[in-house]
Design a protein around this motif. Sequence first.
Motif, PDB file in Angstrom:
ATOM      1  N   GLN B 530       0.856  -1.193   0.000  1.00  0.00           N
ATOM      2  CA  GLN B 530       0.000   0.000   0.000  1.00  0.00           C
ATOM      3  C   GLN B 530       0.885   1.234   0.000  1.00  0.00           C
ATOM      4  OE1 GLN B 530      -3.418   0.345   2.727  1.00  0.00           O
ATOM      5  NE2 GLN B 530      -2.549   2.310   3.358  1.00  0.00           N
ATOM      6  N   ASN B 532       1.388   5.139   0.145  1.00  0.00           N
ATOM      7  CA  ASN B 532       0.668   6.292   0.664  1.00  0.00           C
ATOM      8  C   ASN B 532       1.172   7.586   0.051  1.00  0.00           C
ATOM      9  OD1 ASN B 532      -0.996   4.751   2.416  1.00  0.00           O
ATOM     10  ND2 ASN B 532       0.795   4.449   3.690  1.00  0.00           N
ATOM     11  N   PRO B 556      -3.492  -5.193   2.130  1.00  0.00           N
ATOM     12  CA  PRO B 556      -2.076  -4.800   2.173  1.00  0.00           C
ATOM     13  C   PRO B 556      -1.363  -5.349   3.406  1.00  0.00           C
ATOM     14  CG  PRO B 556      -3.481  -2.916   1.688  1.00  0.00           C
ATOM     15  CD  PRO B 556      -4.383  -4.039   2.088  1.00  0.00           C
ATOM     16  N   PHE B 559       3.523  -1.443   3.841  1.00  0.00           N
ATOM     17  CA  PHE B 559       3.010  -0.080   3.788  1.00  0.00           C
ATOM     18  C   PHE B 559       4.169   0.902   3.611  1.00  0.00           C
ATOM     19  CE2 PHE B 559       0.526  -2.817   6.477  1.00  0.00           C
ATOM     20  CZ  PHE B 559      -0.786  -2.622   6.047  1.00  0.00           C
ATOM     21  N   ARG B 561       4.988   4.735   4.104  1.00  0.00           N
ATOM     22  CA  ARG B 561       4.415   5.941   4.696  1.00  0.00           C
ATOM     23  C   ARG B 561       4.601   7.123   3.762  1.00  0.00           C
ATOM     24  NH1 ARG B 561       5.709   8.986  10.403  1.00  0.00           N
ATOM     25  NH2 ARG B 561       6.935  10.314   9.038  1.00  0.00           N
TER      26      ARG B 561
END
Lengths: 145, 634
Positions: B530, B532, B556, B559, B561
């Motif tokens: 995922q 961001n 997900p 990740f 950030r």
Amino acid sequence: MSLADFIGLSEFLVGVPFAPPLPQVDALDPKLAQVFLDQLTTWSLEGPFMDQLLATWNGIASEPVAERTAAVNRLIMADPNLGPLARQIILAWYTGFHPWAAGQQPTPDAANYEGALVWTLARAHPMAVPLSFGYWNTAPAGIES
Amino acid sequence: MSKQPDCDVVIVGAGVAGSILAWKLGSQGVKVIVLEAGPGKQDGDARDAYVDNFKVGGTPYPLRPAALKNVDLFTTSTNYYQEQPPQRPNQGPIGASKDVNDPDDPYGEYNVISTDVVRKGDWFQTNYERQAGGATWHWLGNAIRLLPNDFRLRSEYDPRPPDGARAYDWPISYDDLEPWYGAAENTIGVSGVNTMENLGVTRSTPYPMPPIPQSYSDLEMQSAIGGGAFRDRWTNEDYPLDVSPTPQGRNSVRGYSGRPRCLGSSSCIPICPIQAKYDATQHVQMAQKTGNVEFRVQSVAYKVMSDINQSGTPVVGVCYRRWESDSFGNIRSTEHTVTGKVYVLASHAVENVKLLLNSPSGSITVANESDQVGRNLADHPVSLVYALTDKPAYGYRGPISTSGVESVRDGSFRKHRGAFRMEIGNDGWSWPLGDPYTTPANLVNDGLWGAELAAAVSNKLTRQLRIGALAEPLPNDRYRVTLSGRRDALGIPLPQLTYGVDVYAQRSLSASVAASVQIFSRMIAKPVVQYNYMEFLDSNGSILTDTFRNGAEGTPNIFVREGWAGAGHVMGTHRMGTDPATSVVDGNQKSHGNRNLYLLGSGSWPSYATANPTLTIAALALRTAEAIRAQLTQ
């Protein structure tokens, strides 16, 4: 307002006693329960609903688990006043912290911090509490790597 | 008529550079006076207060930035003297729009940072401290040497990214600094093993202590990588992903430097509760014990006086304000001047500049013949990638980081993009998400309670792992420290920062994300990433991340950030060099324009590489101590 009711409700809400394979926690600490009961009643925006919450719990506490679970969902978690207070109780036990009324905060209490269930469930320990040299090199005690 | 100076050497700032220098000179019989802006309390009570008030960065307890400061002189929410990083507003995706210089556009290439950081937006996510011990009150403890090629980036690779930035070589080499690295490791007390021979890191002395044991998750990660390599897309070269022990200023042996052995409090930041981790209060105390060093605390230097009529434009005094507060918080200050034969500014890359820019010297300000004072402000922007691994990682145990990946710190890719260093965390998702508190709150908000909640919390917290990769920027003279129109409670101008992340570092961040995703994908059977933030505009830098982005669907478990985090590594604002026209200090950190002025700290760095700066700051301070000693005996 009964401390015993608060402990009984708290244990049901947070899932204590933990079932294997979770680490063993059979009961919540009554001293910490008194701290959370006092702090939430005093500081939470939903604190005035504490008596109502515990009375509701008292009315369903002796039900079989399935009925008790359904009743908690229906009478407490779905209630616009009791639901938020119940969730604050859960977070208090899990993290030692819960949302306070805006602009108002009690003095941080080390017991809240060190007694938080997140440390146990993470198989860790409260940060800032010294243990022993090198323990981090292996899996937590009691766990086969 | 000339008045006898108050001492041999005046030092401004009692952080790691100033206190080590004071100790070294004091132990050689040199009379030293140290001005420290903040309080000097360094005993066990101060340590306890710090721990009690801060716990760790992710603690749910209210942070009290002024906890150790008995007045709110330096710690209001709208200046730069706060321990707590400024509130983080909407942060732009890397490589998004290019509204340069629009302070109200959070997605601009760089933002003008005024003292009102919240309103203007903040991309400079790094802080420092004004008290005896300086930023070592909150440093991680990584004590890593720069690599030989870090000192010669321009001559070795000469990167020319499209934003026009150019590298700048150091006037000294790794070999010049190597003996001082060894001395710094010994006096700080570093536990380590050399894993960087293949990067050219030679050693003339062994580490004083064996390495800190790697964590369980470090070993799990190394096993999962299984000898894999990261392919750099700029050069198509492979770099081995070896998870090696990080050298650190943290005791693996009882009693070294009088400190206990690390007991794994898992709270290295803001401060080790038992002082197993080095901090500069150790050298403050060692300096005091020499009997030759006087610390004047709560003494804020605000002006350096120089004499332009003398050859070499010597500094002739430092003006400072000694402040006190009463029980009502009212500030009172008194004016003072201190004189010496040699002057040293060691008050951090921002405060050194603030002091210099507030010090007229003829038609310019002190040491600013090159107009480079305050320019080239840099940090190491950090990419944060975090994952839920298939097998438990058992984080939140032990020092916050015990291992890293070093091989990606150098290579021919540096002709195109910055290097990066991967720091592997033992702190779960504390840094990227504020866990272990955020995940339980999210689960509760999702409606979980009872046994289902307990199982979910345990399942997630035990599998959390993160990598933070420090990216290498190039010097950029538009990123700088200047004086604000606002003043602090003592009437001294506040610093104003203009900062951004340049193309070279953006490309480095992109590559570091790709490498981190690659590592986590070896620990997860069905990796789903995922993102961001948007991918970088630079197509070369985004190839690999796009591969992962499009490769899988589902819930997900890896990740990325948004944007980047600050590393706390303020660098570059009074850089060293051989040419007085383009640099502020020489290889001994001595001002080109002032024959008795030295500027210490990471402000002297002409390039930034990827290593945490404290060890190099200490090595440079020890090297400069020799130069000062030689100057005093001439």
